[in-house]
Design a protein around this motif. Structure first.
Motif, PDB file in Angstrom:
ATOM      1  N   GLY A  82       0.774  -1.240   0.000  1.00 32.09           N
ATOM      2  CA  GLY A  82       0.000   0.000   0.000  1.00 32.09           C
ATOM      3  C   GLY A  82       0.799   1.280   0.000  1.00 32.09           C
ATOM      4  N   GLY A  83       1.911   1.347  -0.735  1.00 33.19           N
ATOM      5  CA  GLY A  83       2.642   2.601  -0.884  1.00 33.19           C
ATOM      6  C   GLY A  83       3.090   3.179   0.445  1.00 33.19           C
ATOM      7  N   ASP A  84       2.780   4.453   0.655  1.00 35.02           N
ATOM      8  CA  ASP A  84       3.204   5.128   1.880  1.00 35.02           C
ATOM      9  C   ASP A  84       2.553   4.540   3.123  1.00 35.02           C
ATOM     10  OD1 ASP A  84       4.964   7.136   0.816  1.00 35.02           O
ATOM     11  OD2 ASP A  84       3.222   8.194   0.037  1.00 35.02           O
ATOM     12  N   TYR A  85       1.439   3.841   2.961  1.00 35.99           N
ATOM     13  CA  TYR A  85       0.767   3.265   4.124  1.00 35.99           C
ATOM     14  C   TYR A  85       1.580   2.177   4.803  1.00 35.99           C
ATOM     15  CZ  TYR A  85      -2.480   0.520   6.904  1.00 35.99           C
ATOM     16  OH  TYR A  85      -3.065  -0.166   7.937  1.00 35.99           O
ATOM     17  N   GLN A  86       2.543   1.590   4.140  1.00 38.71           N
ATOM     18  CA  GLN A  86       3.142   0.351   4.616  1.00 38.71           C
ATOM     19  C   GLN A  86       3.740   0.414   6.023  1.00 38.71           C
ATOM     20  OE1 GLN A  86       5.071  -2.148   1.380  1.00 38.71           O
ATOM     21  NE2 GLN A  86       4.509  -0.325   0.194  1.00 38.71           N
ATOM     22  N   PRO A  87       4.517   1.425   6.410  1.00 38.28           N
ATOM     23  CA  PRO A  87       5.011   1.440   7.792  1.00 38.28           C
ATOM     24  C   PRO A  87       3.886   1.428   8.823  1.00 38.28           C
ATOM     25  CG  PRO A  87       6.252   2.989   6.448  1.00 38.28           C
ATOM     26  CD  PRO A  87       5.087   2.534   5.612  1.00 38.28           C
ATOM     27  N   PRO A 124      -9.605   0.637   0.060  1.00 38.66           N
ATOM     28  CA  PRO A 124      -9.017   0.047   1.270  1.00 38.66           C
ATOM     29  C   PRO A 124      -7.535   0.358   1.406  1.00 38.66           C
ATOM     30  CG  PRO A 124      -9.501  -1.645  -0.360  1.00 38.66           C
ATOM     31  CD  PRO A 124     -10.111  -0.384  -0.871  1.00 38.66           C
ATOM     32  N   HIS A 125      -7.060   0.307   2.634  1.00 39.17           N
ATOM     33  CA  HIS A 125      -5.654   0.596   2.910  1.00 39.17           C
ATOM     34  C   HIS A 125      -4.825  -0.676   2.743  1.00 39.17           C
ATOM     35  CE1 HIS A 125      -6.729   4.542   4.038  1.00 39.17           C
ATOM     36  NE2 HIS A 125      -7.178   4.273   5.253  1.00 39.17           N
ATOM     37  N   GLY A 126      -4.170  -0.777   1.593  1.00 38.79           N
ATOM     38  CA  GLY A 126      -3.196  -1.834   1.377  1.00 38.79           C
ATOM     39  C   GLY A 126      -3.783  -3.222   1.347  1.00 38.79           C
ATOM     40  N   GLY A 127      -2.943  -4.162   1.689  1.00 33.53           N
ATOM     41  CA  GLY A 127      -3.285  -5.576   1.739  1.00 33.53           C
ATOM     42  C   GLY A 127      -2.119  -6.278   2.412  1.00 33.53           C
ATOM     43  N   ALA A 128      -2.364  -7.404   3.044  1.00 34.71           N
ATOM     44  CA  ALA A 128      -1.318  -8.055   3.831  1.00 34.71           C
ATOM     45  C   ALA A 128      -1.337  -9.562   3.644  1.00 34.71           C
ATOM     46  CB  ALA A 128      -1.481  -7.725   5.318  1.00 34.71           C
ATOM     47  N   GLN A 129      -0.184 -10.150   3.818  1.00 36.92           N
ATOM     48  CA  GLN A 129      -0.035 -11.603   3.904  1.00 36.92           C
ATOM     49  C   GLN A 129       0.969 -11.919   5.010  1.00 36.92           C
ATOM     50  OE1 GLN A 129      -0.066 -10.399   0.415  1.00 36.92           O
ATOM     51  NE2 GLN A 129      -2.219 -10.955   0.552  1.00 36.92           N
ATOM     52  N   ALA A 130       0.826 -13.087   5.601  1.00 36.84           N
ATOM     53  CA  ALA A 130       1.765 -13.490   6.639  1.00 36.84           C
ATOM     54  C   ALA A 130       1.663 -14.995   6.860  1.00 36.84           C
ATOM     55  CB  ALA A 130       1.482 -12.754   7.952  1.00 36.84           C
ATOM     56  N   VAL A 131       2.762 -15.572   7.326  1.00 39.40           N
ATOM     57  CA  VAL A 131       2.798 -16.970   7.772  1.00 39.40           C
ATOM     58  C   VAL A 131       3.448 -16.994   9.151  1.00 39.40           C
ATOM     59  CG1 VAL A 131       3.661 -19.293   7.360  1.00 39.40           C
ATOM     60  CG2 VAL A 131       2.937 -17.881   5.412  1.00 39.40           C
ATOM     61  N   TRP A 132       2.720 -17.507  10.135  1.00 41.39           N
ATOM     62  CA  TRP A 132       3.216 -17.601  11.510  1.00 41.39           C
ATOM     63  C   TRP A 132       3.768 -19.011  11.730  1.00 41.39           C
ATOM     64  CZ3 TRP A 132       3.408 -13.889  15.421  1.00 41.39           C
ATOM     65  CH2 TRP A 132       3.783 -14.355  16.676  1.00 41.39           C
ATOM     66  N   ILE A 133       5.006 -19.082  12.219  1.00 43.82           N
ATOM     67  CA  ILE A 133       5.669 -20.356  12.493  1.00 43.82           C
ATOM     68  C   ILE A 133       5.613 -20.616  13.998  1.00 43.82           C
ATOM     69  CG2 ILE A 133       7.823 -21.666  12.277  1.00 43.82           C
ATOM     70  CD1 ILE A 133       8.647 -19.561  10.114  1.00 43.82           C
ATOM     71  N   ASP A 134       5.057 -21.746  14.380  1.00 44.45           N
ATOM     72  CA  ASP A 134       5.014 -22.136  15.789  1.00 44.45           C
ATOM     73  C   ASP A 134       6.045 -23.248  15.989  1.00 44.45           C
ATOM     74  OD1 ASP A 134       4.475 -23.227  18.310  1.00 44.45           O
ATOM     75  OD2 ASP A 134       2.336 -22.753  18.164  1.00 44.45           O
ATOM     76  N   PRO A 135       7.272 -22.896  16.427  1.00 47.02           N
ATOM     77  CA  PRO A 135       8.319 -23.931  16.554  1.00 47.02           C
ATOM     78  C   PRO A 135       7.974 -25.005  17.573  1.00 47.02           C
ATOM     79  CG  PRO A 135       9.255 -21.703  16.591  1.00 47.02           C
ATOM     80  CD  PRO A 135       7.784 -21.550  16.746  1.00 47.02           C
ATOM     81  N   SER A 167      -4.275 -14.240   4.460  1.00 47.45           N
ATOM     82  CA  SER A 167      -4.200 -13.321   3.336  1.00 47.45           C
ATOM     83  C   SER A 167      -5.332 -12.310   3.450  1.00 47.45           C
ATOM     84  CB  SER A 167      -4.291 -14.085   2.008  1.00 47.45           C
ATOM     85  OG  SER A 167      -4.130 -13.222   0.907  1.00 47.45           O
ATOM     86  N   ASP A 168      -5.083 -11.107   2.997  1.00 46.47           N
ATOM     87  CA  ASP A 168      -5.971  -9.972   3.236  1.00 46.47           C
ATOM     88  C   ASP A 168      -7.214 -10.020   2.343  1.00 46.47           C
ATOM     89  OD1 ASP A 168      -7.014  -7.328   3.706  1.00 46.47           O
ATOM     90  OD2 ASP A 168      -4.994  -6.697   4.254  1.00 46.47           O
ATOM     91  N   PRO A 169      -8.423  -9.871   2.925  1.00 41.26           N
ATOM     92  CA  PRO A 169      -9.635  -9.814   2.108  1.00 41.26           C
ATOM     93  C   PRO A 169      -9.738  -8.545   1.272  1.00 41.26           C
ATOM     94  CG  PRO A 169     -10.161  -9.331   4.395  1.00 41.26           C
ATOM     95  CD  PRO A 169      -8.729  -9.776   4.369  1.00 41.26           C
ATOM     96  N   ARG A 170      -8.873  -7.584   1.527  1.00 41.32           N
ATOM     97  CA  ARG A 170      -8.861  -6.375   0.702  1.00 41.32           C
ATOM     98  C   ARG A 170      -8.317  -6.644  -0.695  1.00 41.32           C
ATOM     99  NH1 ARG A 170      -7.617  -5.502   5.884  1.00 41.32           N
ATOM    100  NH2 ARG A 170      -8.547  -3.744   7.026  1.00 41.32           N
ATOM    101  N   LYS A 171      -7.700  -7.798  -0.868  1.00 42.93           N
ATOM    102  CA  LYS A 171      -7.211  -8.239  -2.177  1.00 42.93           C
ATOM    103  C   LYS A 171      -7.942  -9.527  -2.560  1.00 42.93           C
ATOM    104  CE  LYS A 171      -3.764  -5.137  -2.456  1.00 42.93           C
ATOM    105  NZ  LYS A 171      -3.489  -4.231  -3.589  1.00 42.93           N
TER     106      LYS A 171
END
Length: 525
Positions: free
Chosen positions: A429-434, A494-505, A514-518
């Protein structure tokens, strides 16, 4: 646990491998690579190539990429800067000689050399297992045989139609029949298919020194651009040492400047001094503190960030965030900060973890929607407009200079703890990212939200003039922000979009979201 009687979806949970992207075809391509025994880096490259076809408004091989990588799931984080540079003939004097008082947002003078292809080949050689020809196969097939236009892609495409109409080559490819493709339409890019096949057969050299380079440079020069063959031939990605800070016991890693990832770290350092967990996650108190921390951190960014990475130590020094934090009042916005012009833009972000726990945080973009608004007709390549970020003030760290990298908005993130990788993540999302990175991490680490809930959560963004709120922000929160002196308006998109994978060692599991905005999904096996 989420409320199963309200709209939403569950996070995806598995053990062997996981990929999360903003497009289903991209996620599926990445998962296929993982199931074949490819590494997380193989999967990320394959996914990025697919998105360069099926999300042409957001990314392409004429753009740049940045990567953070934890080999084997350990705490060692590797960084790669795959961003291109200004042409050797570009200078402040040259721009002023053309009558420009600021960098153009579009057109040939906004184009910097594309760094993504060089980065992909370097990453493949260093961390891949499958040949590049295999990784490009799905992208070639979609470009040649066609792909169905998804909903968010169509939404963005329609907005960019006036820009595309100004360039004959762009209009011919991306406005078939004189209009942007609609949801459910089938679209093809045969010129790009030929280009990708040439890269698969001949390697990076054909892109930077061969026929493709010649075609791209010739087209830009025909439009008055200052690029030449030497600019393409000199393109190289660079290994970089990530920068980081601690937040709630986790180490947050970012790529150093010319990347804006430092801005998120400054913002987290400011927020670390507040007891956010005691506040309502949907309330005005929490949003006000995030907005003010963002305004302070973005002011730092706009004053200090450019290609020089020496600023990181200063802005992450132990005494810096407390000085900034002292300016925040819980009941009143800061009135003395300079007004800036911040904007959203289009990007794709990819999060992948494989069975060996290699964790990859990968981001690729042509900056604004359809980049510079220029497509090379022979190659089908859309040029990025990263040069628009440069300043024409010679005293500024981000001043235009020959062969210099501009300040970049795209920023992959990585979370580690106790010697292990925990989460490759990113917020587009450009400048929104931080601000997006900080909002996501606060949702996870202060409020204990589920990964999908943390991504779904309503967002607000101070664009330098007003607070743009998504429709999910409660009315009481809007009123509370207004009482604190903020001008509040409804976000047009909408503001941006996000993805992530959480690792539980401890449990040996992976959780993806994954973000529903995309249009995207997370999938694992």
């Amino acid at each position: 646990m989420r409320d199963f009687q309200t709209p939403g979806r569950s996070a995806v949970r598995t053990t062997q491998g996981m990929a999360a992207t903003s497009h289903p075809l991209s996620t599926l391509a990445a998962l296929d690579v993982l199931r074949e025994g490819g590494t997380a880096m193989d999967a990320a490259i394959c996914a990025a190539a697919v998105q360069a076809v099926v999300e042409p408004q957001s990314t392409g091989i004429g753009g740049d990429c940045f990567v953070l990588h934890c080999p084997g799931g350990g705490e060692r984080v590797l960084g790669l800067n795959g961003s291109g540079r200004a042409p050797g003939g570009a200078s402040i004097e040259a721009m002023r000689g053309l009558g420009l008082t600021e960098m153009p947002g579009f057109g040939p003078h906004s184009v910097t050399t594309p760094g993504a292809i060089d980065a992909w080949f370097r990453l493949s050689a260093d961390h891949g297992r499958l040949p590049m020809a295999r990784l490009l196969e799905p992208a070639i097939a979609y470009a040649e045989d066609g792909y169905v236009i998804h909903d968010r892609v169509a939404f963005d495409w329609q907005i960019a139609a006036p820009l595309l109409a100004q360039d004959p080559a762009s209009a011919a490819i991306f406005l078939p029949g004189g209009h942007a493709p609609r949801i459910g339409d089938l679209h093809r890019q045969p010129a790009l298919a030929r280009t990708l096949r040439s890269i698969a057969q001949h390697g990076r050299a054909v892109f930077y020194e061969g026929a493709l380079a010649q075609a791209m440079v010739a087209h830009l020069r025909s439009l008055g651009g200052l690029q030449d063959a030497a600019d393409w031939a000199a393109t190289r990605s660079d290994a970089v040492t990530p920068i980081s800070t601690l937040y709630r016991g986790y180490r947050v890693h970012q790529v150093p400047p010319n990347n804006q990832g430092l801005t998120a770290l400054v913002m987290l350092d400011i927020l670390s001094g507040f007891d956010l967990a005691s506040l309502d996650p949907d309330g005005p108190e929490r949003m006000h503190l995030e907005i003010e921390a963002a305004r302070l951190a973005y002011a730092d960014r706009d004053r200090h960030l450019g290609e020089d990475g020496g600023i990181s130590d200063r802005l992450l020094a132990p005494d810096h965030a407390p000085r900034l934090r002292a300016a925040i009042r819980p009941d009143q916005r800061i009135e003395t900060l300079p007004q800036t012009a911040l904007a959203l833009s289009d990007t794709v972000y990819i999060s992948v973890v494989d069975r060996d726990r290699n964790a990859v945080s990968f981001i690729n973009s042509t900056y604004h929607s359809f980049g510079a608004g220029i497509t090379c007709p022979e190659t089908g390549i859309i040029f990025q407009n990263r040069g628009a970020s440069f300043r024409l003030d010679p005293a500024h760290p981000n001043a235009l200079a020959p062969g210099k990298r501009p300040l970049h908005t795209i920023m992959p993130g990585m979370l580690t703890k106790d010697g292990q990788a925990i989460m490759p993540y990113g917020v587009m999302g450009g400048d929104y990212q931080p601000a997006g990175h900080a909002h996501l991490l606060v949702n996870l680490l202060d409020y204990g939200m589920d990964l999908q809930q943390a991504i779904d959560h309503p967002r607000a963004f101070h664009d330098g003039r007003a607070v743009q709120v998504e429709r999910g922000v409660p009315a009481r929160t809007i009123a509370g922000l207004q009482q604190r002196g903020h001008e509040v308006t409804c976000a047009a998109e909408p503001h941006g979009g996000a993805q992530a994978v959480w690792i539980d060692p401890a449990r040996g599991t992976l959780t993806g979201a994954s973000d529903p905005r995309k249009d995207g999904i997370a999938l694992g096996y």
